[in-house]
Design a protein around this motif. Structure first.
Motif, PDB file in Angstrom:
ATOM      1  N   LEU A 108      41.426  34.155  53.985  1.00  0.00           N
ATOM      2  CA  LEU A 108      40.629  35.347  53.643  1.00  0.00           C
ATOM      3  C   LEU A 108      39.666  35.782  54.744  1.00  0.00           C
ATOM      4  O   LEU A 108      39.657  36.962  55.120  1.00  0.00           O
ATOM      5  CB  LEU A 108      39.889  35.094  52.327  1.00  0.00           C
ATOM      6  N   PRO A 109      38.856  34.870  55.327  1.00  0.00           N
ATOM      7  CA  PRO A 109      37.958  35.315  56.410  1.00  0.00           C
ATOM      8  C   PRO A 109      38.711  35.842  57.628  1.00  0.00           C
ATOM      9  O   PRO A 109      38.269  36.812  58.252  1.00  0.00           O
ATOM     10  CB  PRO A 109      37.167  34.051  56.763  1.00  0.00           C
ATOM     11  N   LEU A 110      39.859  35.214  57.975  1.00  0.00           N
ATOM     12  CA  LEU A 110      40.650  35.694  59.107  1.00  0.00           C
ATOM     13  C   LEU A 110      41.113  37.129  58.871  1.00  0.00           C
ATOM     14  O   LEU A 110      40.925  38.011  59.711  1.00  0.00           O
ATOM     15  CB  LEU A 110      41.867  34.788  59.314  1.00  0.00           C
ATOM     16  N   TRP A 111      41.728  37.359  57.698  1.00  0.00           N
ATOM     17  CA  TRP A 111      42.235  38.692  57.368  1.00  0.00           C
ATOM     18  C   TRP A 111      41.098  39.716  57.315  1.00  0.00           C
ATOM     19  O   TRP A 111      41.239  40.835  57.816  1.00  0.00           O
ATOM     20  CB  TRP A 111      42.960  38.623  56.032  1.00  0.00           C
ATOM     21  N   LEU A 112      39.957  39.307  56.739  1.00  0.00           N
ATOM     22  CA  LEU A 112      38.815  40.220  56.626  1.00  0.00           C
ATOM     23  C   LEU A 112      38.281  40.605  58.002  1.00  0.00           C
ATOM     24  O   LEU A 112      37.962  41.777  58.251  1.00  0.00           O
ATOM     25  CB  LEU A 112      37.707  39.548  55.792  1.00  0.00           C
ATOM     26  N   CYS A 113      38.216  39.642  58.909  1.00  0.00           N
ATOM     27  CA  CYS A 113      37.753  39.928  60.276  1.00  0.00           C
ATOM     28  C   CYS A 113      38.712  40.876  60.996  1.00  0.00           C
ATOM     29  O   CYS A 113      38.274  41.801  61.682  1.00  0.00           O
ATOM     30  CB  CYS A 113      37.626  38.632  61.072  1.00  0.00           C
ATOM     31  N   PHE A 114      40.032  40.649  60.823  1.00  0.00           N
ATOM     32  CA  PHE A 114      41.015  41.537  61.451  1.00  0.00           C
ATOM     33  C   PHE A 114      40.865  42.961  60.936  1.00  0.00           C
ATOM     34  O   PHE A 114      40.897  43.923  61.706  1.00  0.00           O
ATOM     35  CB  PHE A 114      42.449  41.049  61.187  1.00  0.00           C
ATOM     36  N   MET A 115      40.706  43.093  59.607  1.00  0.00           N
ATOM     37  CA  MET A 115      40.603  44.420  59.006  1.00  0.00           C
ATOM     38  C   MET A 115      39.326  45.138  59.455  1.00  0.00           C
ATOM     39  O   MET A 115      39.359  46.319  59.808  1.00  0.00           O
ATOM     40  CB  MET A 115      40.614  44.301  57.469  1.00  0.00           C
ATOM     41  N   LEU A 116      38.203  44.418  59.440  1.00  0.00           N
ATOM     42  CA  LEU A 116      36.937  45.038  59.859  1.00  0.00           C
ATOM     43  C   LEU A 116      36.992  45.472  61.317  1.00  0.00           C
ATOM     44  O   LEU A 116      36.589  46.585  61.666  1.00  0.00           O
ATOM     45  CB  LEU A 116      35.769  44.058  59.639  1.00  0.00           C
ATOM     46  N   TYR A 117      37.529  44.595  62.150  1.00  0.00           N
ATOM     47  CA  TYR A 117      37.634  44.922  63.583  1.00  0.00           C
ATOM     48  C   TYR A 117      38.550  46.126  63.787  1.00  0.00           C
ATOM     49  O   TYR A 117      38.245  47.040  64.560  1.00  0.00           O
ATOM     50  CB  TYR A 117      38.157  43.710  64.356  1.00  0.00           C
ATOM     51  N   GLY A 118      39.688  46.129  63.109  1.00  0.00           N
ATOM     52  CA  GLY A 118      40.663  47.201  63.277  1.00  0.00           C
ATOM     53  C   GLY A 118      40.150  48.546  62.792  1.00  0.00           C
ATOM     54  O   GLY A 118      40.254  49.550  63.493  1.00  0.00           O
ATOM     55  N   TRP A 119      39.551  48.564  61.589  1.00  0.00           N
ATOM     56  CA  TRP A 119      39.099  49.836  61.019  1.00  0.00           C
ATOM     57  C   TRP A 119      37.859  50.370  61.725  1.00  0.00           C
ATOM     58  O   TRP A 119      37.636  51.583  61.758  1.00  0.00           O
ATOM     59  CB  TRP A 119      38.829  49.687  59.525  1.00  0.00           C
ATOM     60  N   ILE A 120      37.042  49.498  62.302  1.00  0.00           N
ATOM     61  CA  ILE A 120      35.840  49.965  63.004  1.00  0.00           C
ATOM     62  C   ILE A 120      36.176  50.440  64.416  1.00  0.00           C
ATOM     63  O   ILE A 120      35.719  51.504  64.861  1.00  0.00           O
ATOM     64  CB  ILE A 120      34.768  48.850  63.052  1.00  0.00           C
ATOM     65  N   ASN A 121      37.013  49.683  65.138  1.00  0.00           N
ATOM     66  CA  ASN A 121      37.281  49.985  66.550  1.00  0.00           C
ATOM     67  C   ASN A 121      38.561  50.790  66.787  1.00  0.00           C
ATOM     68  O   ASN A 121      38.656  51.503  67.778  1.00  0.00           O
ATOM     69  CB  ASN A 121      37.364  48.681  67.356  1.00  0.00           C
ATOM     70  N   HIS A 122      39.558  50.649  65.909  1.00  0.00           N
ATOM     71  CA  HIS A 122      40.839  51.347  66.111  1.00  0.00           C
ATOM     72  C   HIS A 122      41.244  52.043  64.813  1.00  0.00           C
ATOM     73  O   HIS A 122      42.322  51.770  64.262  1.00  0.00           O
ATOM     74  CB  HIS A 122      41.927  50.361  66.547  1.00  0.00           C
ATOM     75  N   THR A 123      40.397  52.943  64.333  1.00  0.00           N
ATOM     76  CA  THR A 123      40.623  53.588  63.036  1.00  0.00           C
ATOM     77  C   THR A 123      41.913  54.392  63.014  1.00  0.00           C
ATOM     78  O   THR A 123      42.710  54.290  62.076  1.00  0.00           O
ATOM     79  CB  THR A 123      39.437  54.510  62.687  1.00  0.00           C
ATOM     80  N   GLN A 124      42.143  55.188  64.047  1.00  0.00           N
ATOM     81  CA  GLN A 124      43.340  56.033  64.103  1.00  0.00           C
ATOM     82  C   GLN A 124      44.610  55.180  64.142  1.00  0.00           C
ATOM     83  O   GLN A 124      45.609  55.504  63.502  1.00  0.00           O
ATOM     84  CB  GLN A 124      43.265  56.942  65.335  1.00  0.00           C
ATOM     85  N   HIS A 125      44.554  54.077  64.885  1.00  0.00           N
ATOM     86  CA  HIS A 125      45.689  53.153  64.975  1.00  0.00           C
ATOM     87  C   HIS A 125      45.988  52.519  63.620  1.00  0.00           C
ATOM     88  O   HIS A 125      47.162  52.356  63.248  1.00  0.00           O
ATOM     89  CB  HIS A 125      45.377  52.076  66.017  1.00  0.00           C
ATOM     90  N   MET A 126      44.949  52.177  62.862  1.00  0.00           N
ATOM     91  CA  MET A 126      45.125  51.562  61.543  1.00  0.00           C
ATOM     92  C   MET A 126      45.713  52.557  60.548  1.00  0.00           C
ATOM     93  O   MET A 126      46.535  52.191  59.706  1.00  0.00           O
ATOM     94  CB  MET A 126      43.790  51.021  61.032  1.00  0.00           C
ATOM     95  N   PHE A 127      45.280  53.827  60.624  1.00  0.00           N
ATOM     96  CA  PHE A 127      45.858  54.859  59.760  1.00  0.00           C
ATOM     97  C   PHE A 127      47.337  55.075  60.096  1.00  0.00           C
ATOM     98  O   PHE A 127      48.163  55.287  59.200  1.00  0.00           O
ATOM     99  CB  PHE A 127      45.093  56.179  59.908  1.00  0.00           C
ATOM    100  N   ALA A 128      47.669  55.011  61.389  1.00  0.00           N
ATOM    101  CA  ALA A 128      49.063  55.199  61.815  1.00  0.00           C
ATOM    102  C   ALA A 128      49.960  54.085  61.286  1.00  0.00           C
ATOM    103  O   ALA A 128      51.148  54.303  61.023  1.00  0.00           O
ATOM    104  CB  ALA A 128      49.133  55.251  63.332  1.00  0.00           C
ATOM    105  N   HIS A 129      49.392  52.881  61.105  1.00  0.00           N
ATOM    106  CA  HIS A 129      50.164  51.743  60.589  1.00  0.00           C
ATOM    107  C   HIS A 129      50.555  51.935  59.129  1.00  0.00           C
ATOM    108  O   HIS A 129      51.501  51.306  58.641  1.00  0.00           O
ATOM    109  CB  HIS A 129      49.354  50.451  60.723  1.00  0.00           C
TER     110      HIS A 129
END
Length: 225
Positions: A108-129
């Motif tokens: 859970l902490p690993l996945w949460l860190c990945f999601m927070l990092y991705g949505w904060i720093n690469h928002t457009q990339h995460m939406f494209a996924h």
């Protein structure tokens, strides 16, 4: 006396109401000081070669966009899970990786860190996924829902996969072992061969499941860059 079949996985060893079963998880720390000896043993050379191979593979999975040094997180994760999986194969030692308490704490902490990092720093990339390439416009809303659900259940699937695989083998060994006293000598000899074969299989499962957990965590982290 066992109240039910799953009671073999319950924490029971305690001193002054403090559970000591989880101490088996930290026994691996005792092996670390010997790694700093001047002359490494063959065991350390063998283990280092495994870790270097894993480091190269995880580096390939992360790709050029991965941060330098991030592979050590997943190599350490692999080592921790592998050690605890093998510890559970010894008699009277608590199998910590068969409990969702430990597996969810790792996933859970690993996945949460990945999601927070991705949505904060690469928002457009995460939406494209959320919409795979080449999806028809009519199916886009459904694909977004499916991708979102599959993304949310990732830590659960990681945790349950590891715990369920550890529980299944141990339960089978326990069930076969409990039938031993009521059998004849000839059948008991066959039972022992079966138990040894199952133990070898469980050793393979211990390695495979720790590798799968680490590789999937690496793949999930590579998607957020």
């Amino acid at each position: 006396m066992m109240t039910n079949l799953f009671s073999v996985f319950d924490p029971s060893s305690s001193i002054f109401n403090l559970s000591l079963n989880w101490m088996s998880t930290f026994l691996g720390l005792l092996l670390i000081p010997s790694a700093y000896w001047l002359m490494p043993s063959r065991w350390h050379i063998f283990w280092n070669s495994i870790l270097i191979t894993l480091h190269k593979e995880f580096k390939t999975l992360l790709g050029p966009s991965g941060h330098s040094g991030s592979t050590f997180i997943f190599v350490s994760l692999f080592s921790l899970i592998l050690f605890n999986n093998f510890m559970g194969l010894f008699p009277y030692i608590f199998t910590s990786t068969s409990h969702l308490t430990l597996t969810l704490t790792l996933a859970l902490p690993l996945w949460l860190c990945f999601m927070l990092y991705g949505w904060i720093n690469h928002t457009q990339h995460m939406f494209a996924h959320l919409v795979p390439q080449g999806t028809p416009a009519v199916l886009m809303p459904f694909m977004v829902c499916i991708e979102t659900i599959s993304n949310i259940i990732r830590p659960g699937t990681l945790a349950v996969r590891l715990a369920a695989n550890m529980i299944a083998g141990h339960l089978l060994l326990t069930l076969l072992g409990n039938t031993g006293p009521s059998l004849s000598y000839a059948i008991v000899s066959l039972l022992l061969i079966g138990q040894i074969a199952l133990l070898v299989l469980e050793s393979a499962v211990a390695i495979i499941q720790s590798y799968v957990f680490a590789v999937l965590s690496t793949l999930y982290s590579s998607e957020v860059n």
